[in-house]
Design an enzyme around this catalytic site. Structure first.
Site, PDB file in Angstrom:
ATOM      1  N   ASN A  52       0.667  -1.063  -0.029  1.00  0.00           N
ATOM      2  CA  ASN A  52      -0.143   0.038   0.052  1.00  0.00           C
ATOM      3  C   ASN A  52       0.906   1.357  -0.018  1.00  0.00           C
ATOM      4  OD1 ASN A  52      -1.296   2.298   1.163  1.00  0.00           O
ATOM      5  ND2 ASN A  52      -3.148   0.757   1.517  1.00  0.00           N
ATOM      6  N   HIS A 108       1.063   6.266   1.799  1.00  0.00           N
ATOM      7  CA  HIS A 108       1.617   7.286   2.647  1.00  0.00           C
ATOM      8  C   HIS A 108       3.190   7.792   2.063  1.00  0.00           C
ATOM      9  CE1 HIS A 108      -1.274   6.672   5.572  1.00  0.00           C
ATOM     10  NE2 HIS A 108      -1.143   5.625   5.592  1.00  0.00           N
ATOM     11  N   HIS A 134      -5.595   3.843  -1.665  1.00  0.00           N
ATOM     12  CA  HIS A 134      -7.083   4.239  -1.137  1.00  0.00           C
ATOM     13  C   HIS A 134      -7.287   5.497  -1.429  1.00  0.00           C
ATOM     14  CE1 HIS A 134      -9.712   4.481   2.670  1.00  0.00           C
ATOM     15  NE2 HIS A 134     -10.127   4.881   1.745  1.00  0.00           N
ATOM     16  N   ARG A 155      -9.092   8.381  -0.664  1.00  0.00           N
ATOM     17  CA  ARG A 155     -10.230   8.693   0.412  1.00  0.00           C
ATOM     18  C   ARG A 155     -11.076   9.844  -0.211  1.00  0.00           C
ATOM     19  NH1 ARG A 155      -9.091   6.736   5.782  1.00  0.00           N
ATOM     20  NH2 ARG A 155     -10.843   8.133   6.381  1.00  0.00           N
ATOM     21  N   ARG A 186      -6.842  12.866   1.141  1.00  0.00           N
ATOM     22  CA  ARG A 186      -5.638  13.411   1.956  1.00  0.00           C
ATOM     23  C   ARG A 186      -4.406  12.793   1.622  1.00  0.00           C
ATOM     24  NH1 ARG A 186      -7.382  10.083   7.675  1.00  0.00           N
ATOM     25  NH2 ARG A 186      -9.358  11.319   7.202  1.00  0.00           N
ATOM     26  N   GLU A 211      -8.653   0.676  -3.093  1.00  0.00           N
ATOM     27  CA  GLU A 211      -9.568   0.813  -1.779  1.00  0.00           C
ATOM     28  C   GLU A 211     -10.515   2.079  -1.798  1.00  0.00           C
ATOM     29  OE1 GLU A 211      -7.122   0.535   1.330  1.00  0.00           O
ATOM     30  OE2 GLU A 211      -6.206  -1.281   1.325  1.00  0.00           O
ATOM     31  N   THR A 261      -8.147   3.674   8.482  1.00  0.00           N
ATOM     32  CA  THR A 261      -9.518   2.763   8.483  1.00  0.00           C
ATOM     33  C   THR A 261      -9.803   2.072   9.813  1.00  0.00           C
ATOM     34  OG1 THR A 261      -9.087   2.588   6.102  1.00  0.00           O
ATOM     35  CG2 THR A 261     -10.847   1.289   6.969  1.00  0.00           C
ATOM     36  N   GLU A 272     -11.553  -9.256   2.976  1.00  0.00           N
ATOM     37  CA  GLU A 272     -10.076  -8.909   3.780  1.00  0.00           C
ATOM     38  C   GLU A 272     -10.405  -8.641   5.174  1.00  0.00           C
ATOM     39  OE1 GLU A 272      -7.506  -6.256   1.903  1.00  0.00           O
ATOM     40  OE2 GLU A 272      -6.571  -5.507   3.830  1.00  0.00           O
ATOM     41  N   HIS A 329      -3.798  -4.510   7.869  1.00  0.00           N
ATOM     42  CA  HIS A 329      -4.084  -3.187   8.601  1.00  0.00           C
ATOM     43  C   HIS A 329      -3.041  -3.295   9.892  1.00  0.00           C
ATOM     44  CE1 HIS A 329      -5.266   0.403  10.147  1.00  0.00           C
ATOM     45  NE2 HIS A 329      -6.173   0.762   9.171  1.00  0.00           N
TER      46      HIS A 329
HETATM   47  N1  PXP Z   1      -5.996  -3.192   4.119  1.00  0.00           N
HETATM   48  C1  PXP Z   1      -6.995  -2.204   4.093  1.00  0.00           C
HETATM   49  C2  PXP Z   1      -8.399  -2.432   3.581  1.00  0.00           C
HETATM   50  C3  PXP Z   1      -6.741  -0.829   4.458  1.00  0.00           C
HETATM   51  O1  PXP Z   1      -7.683   0.209   4.670  1.00  0.00           O
HETATM   52  C4  PXP Z   1      -5.404  -0.212   4.815  1.00  0.00           C
HETATM   53  C5  PXP Z   1      -5.144   0.827   5.476  1.00  0.00           C
HETATM   54  O2  PXP Z   1      -5.367   1.706   4.255  1.00  0.00           O
HETATM   55  C6  PXP Z   1      -4.571  -1.687   4.791  1.00  0.00           C
HETATM   56  C7  PXP Z   1      -4.742  -2.813   4.410  1.00  0.00           C
HETATM   57  C8  PXP Z   1      -3.194  -1.158   5.177  1.00  0.00           C
HETATM   58  O3  PXP Z   1      -2.827  -0.859   6.447  1.00  0.00           O
HETATM   59  P1  PXP Z   1      -1.433  -0.183   7.091  1.00  0.00           P
HETATM   60  O4  PXP Z   1      -1.185   1.033   6.331  1.00  0.00           O
HETATM   61  O5  PXP Z   1      -1.899  -0.331   8.629  1.00  0.00           O
HETATM   62  O6  PXP Z   1      -0.689  -1.531   6.748  1.00  0.00           O
END
Ligand code: PXP
Length: 250
Positions: A12, A15, A48, A50, A54, A75, A106, A156, A199
């Site tokens: 992901n 960030h 994602h 949003r 952001r 996402e 989330t 998920e 997550h």
């Molecule tokens: N899976 C989903 C559905 C999420 O919303 C997120 C966070 O955006 C993640 C995985 C990844 O989480 P993390 O950034 O904490 O590794």
């Protein structure tokens, strides 16, 4: 690609965009991060979009769709705006997540059981467009059954509660969360669902999750992007891949 086990890693890159947006310029570029992640053995890229934009922007999604050879897991919240964007781009996968404006990330899983009809109608056109639809939910039997009833092929499981308990040394809570995830991964697979998880996963807490044989994909972001500051993105991903593969081989 470096994948050596049957557990996929989705990286992901949200960030990377968070850091870019802190200055409002063009760097660091999430597409560059996605390309590096691919070279480091990621099996997919997750982003994602949003509602408040952001981190990832509409232009990022467009650029990722153009540049990526890896599948994009898009996402999004279950809103008309996001559905239209997904239908325009037709990413490989769409993961439906709950979204509250005020949350930092989330926070919980999607409430599928109470919104069954609405969600069934919402995901139907996405599936028809060829997107693999997954639903981000807590490890809760009621939610898994509802996700199955609405016709989602993938769930998920939200690992946030497990990761928080792990990080805070709440041993009993951590064990209870892991038991719940273990049982619910098996329950979901028995229903015929493909099971993903994610997550809050880190090098320290990923092993028991990666070891669950039902889980086919982990989506990991924040920790990897943070670790990239110290190790570089590719080394950070290599290390996660190594730990995941070792867990799987156990
Ligand atoms: N899976 C989903 C559905 C999420 O919303 C997120 C966070 O955006 C993640 C995985 C990844 O989480 P993390 O950034 O904490 O590794």
């Amino acid at each position: 690609m470096m994948t050596s086990s049957n557990l996929r890693l989705g990286v992901n890159i949200d960030h990377v965009a968070t850091v870019r947006n802190a200055r409002g310029g063009m760097t660091p570029d999430p597409v560059r991060a996605a390309k590096l992640a691919e070279q480091a053995g990621a099996d997919g890229i997750t982003a994602h979009l949003r509602e408040d934009r952001r981190h990832i922007s509409d232009a990022d999604i467009e650029a990722l769709m153009d540049a990526l050879t890896l599948p994009l897991n898009f996402e999004m919240a279950a809103t008309d705006e996001m559905q239209a964007i997904a239908l325009r781009h037709k990413p490989h996968a769409v993961c439906i997540v709950p979204e509250k404006r005020e949350e930092r990330t989330t926070e919980g899983g999607l409430e599928v059981a109470r919104e069954e009809n609405k969600l069934a109608h919402f995901i139907a056109p996405l599936a028809e467009a060829g997107c693999r639809v997954s639903i981000f939910i807590a490890a809760d039997q009621r939610q898994i059954e509802a996700a199955h009833r609405i016709g989602a092929p993938v769930i998920e499981l939200h690992t946030g509660a497990y990761c928080d308990a792990f990080a805070e040394n709440r041993t009993e809570d951590c064990a209870a969360e892991l038991t719940r995830l273990t049982e619910m991964a098996a329950f979901a697979q028995d229903l015929g669902l493909e099971v993903h998880a994610g997550h809050g996963l880190t090098y320290d807490c990923v092993t028991p999750i990666a070891a669950l044989p039902q889980i086919q994909e982990l989506n990991i972001g924040h920790f990897l992007i943070g670790e990239a500051i110290f190790l570089g993105l590719q080394s950070a991903i290599h290390e996660m891949r190594r730990i995941m593969d070792a867990a799987r081989a156990q």
